[in-house]
Design an enzyme around this catalytic site. Structure first.
Site, PDB file in Angstrom:
ATOM      1  N   ILE A   1     -13.472  40.196  13.937  1.00  0.00           N
ATOM      2  CA  ILE A   1     -13.121  38.993  14.697  1.00  0.00           C
ATOM      3  C   ILE A   1     -13.887  38.949  16.020  1.00  0.00           C
ATOM      4  O   ILE A   1     -13.933  37.910  16.687  1.00  0.00           O
ATOM      5  CB  ILE A   1     -11.607  38.931  14.966  1.00  0.00           C
ATOM      6  CG1 ILE A   1     -11.120  40.201  15.673  1.00  0.00           C
ATOM      7  CG2 ILE A   1     -10.848  38.729  13.674  1.00  0.00           C
ATOM      8  CD1 ILE A   1      -9.636  40.166  16.016  1.00  0.00           C
TER       9      ILE A   1
ATOM     10  N   LEU B   1     -20.693  47.990  22.287  1.00  0.00           N
ATOM     11  CA  LEU B   1     -20.097  49.317  22.099  1.00  0.00           C
ATOM     12  C   LEU B   1     -19.277  49.424  20.824  1.00  0.00           C
ATOM     13  O   LEU B   1     -19.083  50.533  20.299  1.00  0.00           O
ATOM     14  CB  LEU B   1     -19.207  49.677  23.294  1.00  0.00           C
ATOM     15  CG  LEU B   1     -19.885  49.750  24.658  1.00  0.00           C
ATOM     16  CD1 LEU B   1     -18.905  50.236  25.714  1.00  0.00           C
ATOM     17  CD2 LEU B   1     -21.105  50.661  24.613  1.00  0.00           C
ATOM     18  N   GLY B   2     -18.761  48.303  20.322  1.00  0.00           N
ATOM     19  CA  GLY B   2     -17.936  48.371  19.123  1.00  0.00           C
ATOM     20  C   GLY B   2     -17.572  46.978  18.647  1.00  0.00           C
ATOM     21  O   GLY B   2     -18.038  45.972  19.178  1.00  0.00           O
ATOM     22  N   GLN B   3     -16.734  46.926  17.598  1.00  0.00           N
ATOM     23  CA  GLN B   3     -16.271  45.645  17.079  1.00  0.00           C
ATOM     24  C   GLN B   3     -14.819  45.765  16.655  1.00  0.00           C
ATOM     25  O   GLN B   3     -14.298  46.869  16.446  1.00  0.00           O
ATOM     26  CB  GLN B   3     -17.137  45.177  15.911  1.00  0.00           C
ATOM     27  CG  GLN B   3     -17.164  46.087  14.694  1.00  0.00           C
ATOM     28  CD  GLN B   3     -18.244  45.655  13.713  1.00  0.00           C
ATOM     29  OE1 GLN B   3     -19.337  45.223  14.097  1.00  0.00           O
ATOM     30  NE2 GLN B   3     -17.955  45.782  12.425  1.00  0.00           N
TER      31      GLN B   3
ATOM     32  N   LYS C   1     -10.255  48.475  16.851  1.00  0.00           N
ATOM     33  CA  LYS C   1     -11.582  48.511  17.486  1.00  0.00           C
ATOM     34  C   LYS C   1     -12.295  49.775  17.039  1.00  0.00           C
ATOM     35  O   LYS C   1     -11.790  50.891  17.209  1.00  0.00           O
ATOM     36  CB  LYS C   1     -11.455  48.496  19.010  1.00  0.00           C
ATOM     37  CG  LYS C   1     -12.811  48.476  19.724  1.00  0.00           C
ATOM     38  CD  LYS C   1     -12.670  48.668  21.239  1.00  0.00           C
ATOM     39  CE  LYS C   1     -12.117  47.440  21.895  1.00  0.00           C
ATOM     40  NZ  LYS C   1     -12.205  47.532  23.397  1.00  0.00           N
TER      41      LYS C   1
ATOM     42  N   ASP D   1     -11.349  43.716  35.092  1.00  0.00           N
ATOM     43  CA  ASP D   1     -12.315  42.810  34.460  1.00  0.00           C
ATOM     44  C   ASP D   1     -11.605  41.615  33.825  1.00  0.00           C
ATOM     45  O   ASP D   1     -11.749  41.360  32.619  1.00  0.00           O
ATOM     46  CB  ASP D   1     -13.123  43.581  33.410  1.00  0.00           C
ATOM     47  CG  ASP D   1     -14.376  42.830  32.973  1.00  0.00           C
ATOM     48  OD1 ASP D   1     -14.851  41.981  33.750  1.00  0.00           O
ATOM     49  OD2 ASP D   1     -14.874  43.090  31.868  1.00  0.00           O
TER      50      ASP D   1
ATOM     51  N   ALA E   1     -17.468  41.179  17.999  1.00  0.00           N
ATOM     52  CA  ALA E   1     -18.438  42.279  17.972  1.00  0.00           C
ATOM     53  C   ALA E   1     -19.131  42.353  19.324  1.00  0.00           C
ATOM     54  O   ALA E   1     -19.531  41.329  19.885  1.00  0.00           O
ATOM     55  CB  ALA E   1     -19.464  42.068  16.860  1.00  0.00           C
ATOM     56  N   ALA E   2     -19.244  43.563  19.859  1.00  0.00           N
ATOM     57  CA  ALA E   2     -19.899  43.782  21.148  1.00  0.00           C
ATOM     58  C   ALA E   2     -20.845  44.959  21.022  1.00  0.00           C
ATOM     59  O   ALA E   2     -21.008  45.534  19.936  1.00  0.00           O
ATOM     60  CB  ALA E   2     -18.858  44.021  22.239  1.00  0.00           C
TER      61      ALA E   2
END
Length: 544
Positions: free
Chosen positions: A116, A121-123, A138, A272, A118-119
């Site tokens: 759902i 460092l991970g998804q 994650k 953040d 994705a970045a």
């Protein structure tokens, strides 16, 4: 080795393009940053984004360093997104099996193959545990730790060279790199984020309009984080029609109040909260996600920050400058009068803006930059707090376009103060104060008895330390002598004036001789006193 060489090539390209840029040279040499071109700042952010996750995280951290970069670059870097293509499902299965020790089908009743989100460092995948608990899982990107280790090693080599040749006069590059390494490695350990989720969820448990997902400990490791699934839409993607059904003013006020509590009462806050990390749930609540970055503030710093925020909100520039000088470390080139003038002007300009343009976070970032330019070493938590408040303002204006940060501060200031006082009145603090009072009460009779005995024996003495007592007495004697001499000379002049009318056969220049004699004596005495004063000043300067 091949990977490191390729990274050196990327770094060399980046250094060749930006190494001689105005904002870089000024930051490295501690000079005042000038206004920057927003388009150039956006290009800089895109180049960082193209170099991969390590540089993206570096840019996000640099977005909190108002003491190093111009405002346009801070804005561009704060919007850095690390959305990338998802990695294959086979890698997800392998990572879960290695971390949890079981196959995906054994650990979860359902597990969506497509992520759902994705970045770099991970998804994140949606799943259902046995027991029908809906969760979000994650999973860390394969090989990302090794890639970051290579990047950090290359950064370290460059930092050593920069420190060795003295290219960065105002920045301890090695220390900054170490802070970046520690922050990034902590973000790679998903157990740290799980602890952050628990901490923030506990802090905000009384806020019914704010949701924080809780982790599932048995399904969480360093590379896999399983937490409650919270459905929702990013607040920036919510349609105008849906906003008409939402009490945005209530949500914005609760959201701001929650962060005031985290920052000024609890001392641990989600650092953040940009709009991409804030969701609007189907039941019209606010959900906080991605708690990888957490800020921590000591109790002493909390007190000063509370004063600073109130001073900014009420337009008291001089008080804001005083607080900034207290929380920051002073360098050799510190100039107190200059920093006061600059902060008063900055807060004054902030007060003259319209309500829509007001932003406490922006002012705090500008104050950090201003302090660095005038000889103050700004603590990292201050700039991190400025960035957090900047994002809070953005979220507040998405929820309510006319959101007034100053009004919210005034509404909740008394409540925050009351809760801070209640927090300090813990059983431990009360018990500690009681012990101090008991010790004082036990020793008081003995101390009073000693004073009474000294009085009875006429032996009570006060010890007063005077700096160079002999010099002070000599100086007082000289002053007294000069005053006495001045009075004598004045008497001679007055007497001479009165004798001018006494007729006499002996005259000098047509005036009575005795009157002229007194005038000449007064003039000689005056010249002598002036000479001794000037000669004494010259001698004292030479001795110094």
């Amino acid at each position: 080795m091949t990977g490191r060489l390729a990274r050196y090539k990327d770094l060399a390209w980046f250094a060749a393009k930006y190494g001689r840029a105005d904002f870089v040279t000024r930051a490295l040499h501690g000079e005042e940053s000038t206004s920057a071109d927003p388009s150039a700042a956006e290009a800089f952010a895109k180049d960082l984004e193209s170099l991969g996750p390590t540089f993206i995280k570096l840019g996000q951290i640099l977005s909190t360093r108002a003491d190093l970069l111009p405002t346009a670059y801070l804005d561009a870097l704060s919007r850095l997104q690390d959305n990338v293509e998802p990695f294959p499902y086979e890698d997800v299965e392998r990572t879960i099996r290695e971390e949890l020790g079981v196959r995906v089908s054994h650990a979860f009743v359902e597990f969506d193959r497509l992520p759902i989100a994705a970045a770099s460092l991970g998804q994140v995948h949606r799943a259902v545990l046995r027991g029908s608990r809906k969760v979000a899982v994650k999973v860390q990107r394969p090989g990302i730790r090794e890639q970051i280790d290579r990047d950090l090693a290359a950064f370290k080599d460059i930092a050593v060279v920069l420190d060795h040749i003295g290219a960065a006069k105002n920045v301890d590059v090695t220390r900054v790199l170490e802070e970046f390494r520690r922050t990034l490695l902590a973000e790679l350990d998903y157990r740290e984020e799980a602890r952050n989720l628990v901490t923030v969820a506990h802090q905000l448990r009384d806020f019914e309009h704010i949701v924080v997902p809780l982790p599932v400990d048995d399904y969480t490791t360093a590379r896999v984080l399983t937490m409650d699934y919270v459905g929702g839409t990013k607040i920036t993607a919510v349609s105008r029609v849906e906003w008409t059904e939402v009490n945005g003013e209530q949500l914005a006020d609760d959201f701001f109040r929650a962060y005031l509590q985290q920052i000024l009462i609890d001392g641990v806050f989600h650092a953040d909260p940009h709009p991409g990390n804030v969701l609007l749930t189907p039941d019209h609540r606010i959900a906080l996600i991605d708690l990888g970055m957490i800020g921590r503030i000591s109790a002493t710093t909390q007190e000063q920050l509370f004063k600073l925020i109130l001073a900014i909100g009420e337009g008291r520039g001089d008080d804001a400058a005083n607080v900034l000088c207290v929380v920051a470390e002073r360098r050799e080139d510190f100039n107190e009068s200059d920093i006061h003038r600059a902060i008063i002007d900055l807060v004054g300009r902030f007060q003259r803006t319209t309500m829509r343009e007001m932003n406490v976070g922006r002012v705090m970032l500008e104050m950090s930059r201003c302090g660095a330019e005038h000889g103050l070493k700004i603590p990292p938590e201050l700039t991190l707090l400025g960035k957090t408040l900047l994002h809070l303002d953005e979220v507040g204006r998405v929820l309510v376009p006319e959101f007034d940060v100053n009004a919210a501060l005034r509404r909740h200031a008394s409540s925050v103060m009351r809760r801070r006082m209640l927090k300090s009145a813990t059983p431990a603090n009360i018990f500690s104060a009681a012990l101090d009072i008991r010790e004082f009460a036990e020793r008081l009779p003995g101390r009073v008895n000693k004073i009474v005995e000294a009085l009875a024996a006429n032996d009570l003495r006060f010890k007063v330390e005077v700096i160079d007592q002999g010099s002070i007495i000599d100086g007082l004697q000289k002053v007294a002598n000069r005053i006495a001499l001045g009075l004598v000379l004045a008497a001679l002049i007055v007497g001479a004036a009165m004798l001018m009318r006494v007729p006499t056969t002996l005259t000098i220049f047509g005036y009575p001789w005795i009157a002229m004699a007194l005038f000449l004596a007064a003039a000689a005495g005056g010249f002598w006193m002036a000479w001794t004063i000037l000669a004494g000043d010259v001698v004292r300067k030479r001795v110094r």
